[in-house]
Design an enzyme around this catalytic site. Structure first.
Site, short mmCIF file in Angstrom:
data_model
loop_
_atom_site.label_atom_id
_atom_site.label_comp_id
_atom_site.label_asym_id
_atom_site.label_seq_id
_atom_site.Cartn_x
_atom_site.Cartn_y
_atom_site.Cartn_z
N VAL A 20 -20.73 47.27 -7.53
CA VAL A 20 -20.21 46.05 -8.04
C VAL A 20 -20.26 45.92 -9.50
O VAL A 20 -19.34 45.59 -10.18
CB VAL A 20 -21.00 44.74 -7.42
CG1 VAL A 20 -20.63 43.56 -7.95
CG2 VAL A 20 -20.90 45.05 -5.70
N TYR A 21 -21.38 46.05 -10.14
CA TYR A 21 -21.72 45.83 -11.43
C TYR A 21 -20.79 46.68 -12.31
O TYR A 21 -20.15 46.26 -13.18
CB TYR A 21 -23.15 46.07 -11.81
CG TYR A 21 -23.40 46.20 -13.47
CD1 TYR A 21 -23.36 44.88 -14.05
CD2 TYR A 21 -23.86 47.07 -14.22
CE1 TYR A 21 -23.75 44.71 -15.18
CE2 TYR A 21 -24.11 47.11 -15.32
CZ TYR A 21 -24.03 45.82 -15.91
OH TYR A 21 -24.26 45.72 -17.18
N GLY A 22 -20.49 48.12 -12.04
CA GLY A 22 -19.64 48.91 -12.66
C GLY A 22 -18.10 48.57 -12.37
O GLY A 22 -17.46 48.71 -13.23
#
Length: 253
Positions: A155-157
């Site tokens: 998600v963060y990436g």
């Protein structure tokens, strides 16, 4: 005389960590800085630090998830400091986590405070930069997006990779306007990272051991100084690039 005398910058998430370090580095090169963020007490602290070294800064309260706050932050910067030459999109409310753990609301907030906020700031700054003959936009991304093991970073990436695509598009579309747009992928000491390292000393030691330069970066000396370079005439032919500032820890393809 600083290398960026007379320039004006708007830096988000500037009350602490990397945003604070970038703000201080820019101020030491003669930049007037609009220090933006959600927590006013932190903003005032960064402003005071800049004023102590003879720089000029103003606090600008801004929640980057709110479109009206973004418009107001840019307008306040232009009104009080005379324009905007440098935009640093640092603030983002997203965290690592597994795909099964993240809920839709957190995912949506990550994109609202990441790619959407970045796009809004860039668009709001564009006419003011054009009026001043050009400018430099620095967007913060992450090397976590290119990890060989993407576990916990999907998600963060994906949020940060969305910003990278916007950077490439802005660089291509706005180069004719004299606006350069680049990414930095930093790894530096932040309050959250310091907390984790203090709570997990053995894991932290292994983590640092995986950094070829053998240390965690300093927000001002290692990240802020690189941003100064990217905003300077020395980098005038560099746009659309991603610069890893992580001590050699990642390998970008």
């Amino acid at each position: 005389m600083g290398t960026l005398d007379g320039k004006v910058a708007l830096v988000t998430g500037a009350g602490q960590g990397i945003g604070r370090g970038i703000s201080l580095a820019l101020a030491k090169e003669g930049v007037a800085v609009a220090v933006a963020g959600r927590t006013e007490s932190k903003l005032h602290k960064t402003v005071a630090e800049i004023e102590e070294i003879g720089g000029r800064a103003i606090p600008v309260r801004c929640d980057v998830s709110v479109a009206e706050d973004i418009e107001a932050a840019v307008a306040t910067t232009v009104e009080r400091l005379g324009g905007v030459d440098i935009m640093v999109n640092n603030a983002n409310d997203s965290k690592p986590g597994t795909l099964l753990d993240v809920d839709d609301a957190d995912f949506e907030r990550g994109f609202a405070t990441g790619p959407l906020a970045t796009l809004r700031f860039m668009r709001a700054c564009h006419p003011h930069m054009v009026a001043r003959g050009g400018g430099s936009i620095i967007n913060l991304v992450t090397s976590a997006a290119v990890r060989w093991d993407a576990s916990n970073y999907g998600v963060y990436g994906s949020i940060k990779e969305g910003i990278r695509v916007l950077t490439r598009a802005a660089a291509a579309e706005w180069g004719r306007d004299g606006i350069r747009v680049n990414n930095v992928a930093p790894h530096a000491m932040t309050p959250a990272l310091q907390w984790w390292m203090d709570k997990n000393p053995e894991e932290a030691a292994a983590f640092v051991a995986g950094i070829p330069l053998g240390r965690v970066g300093d927000p001002e000396a290692d990240i802020g100084r690189a941003v100064v370079f990217l905003c300077s005439e020395d980098a005038r032919y560099l746009t659309g690039a991603t610069v890893p500032l992580d001590g050699g820890q990642s390998r970008w393809g």
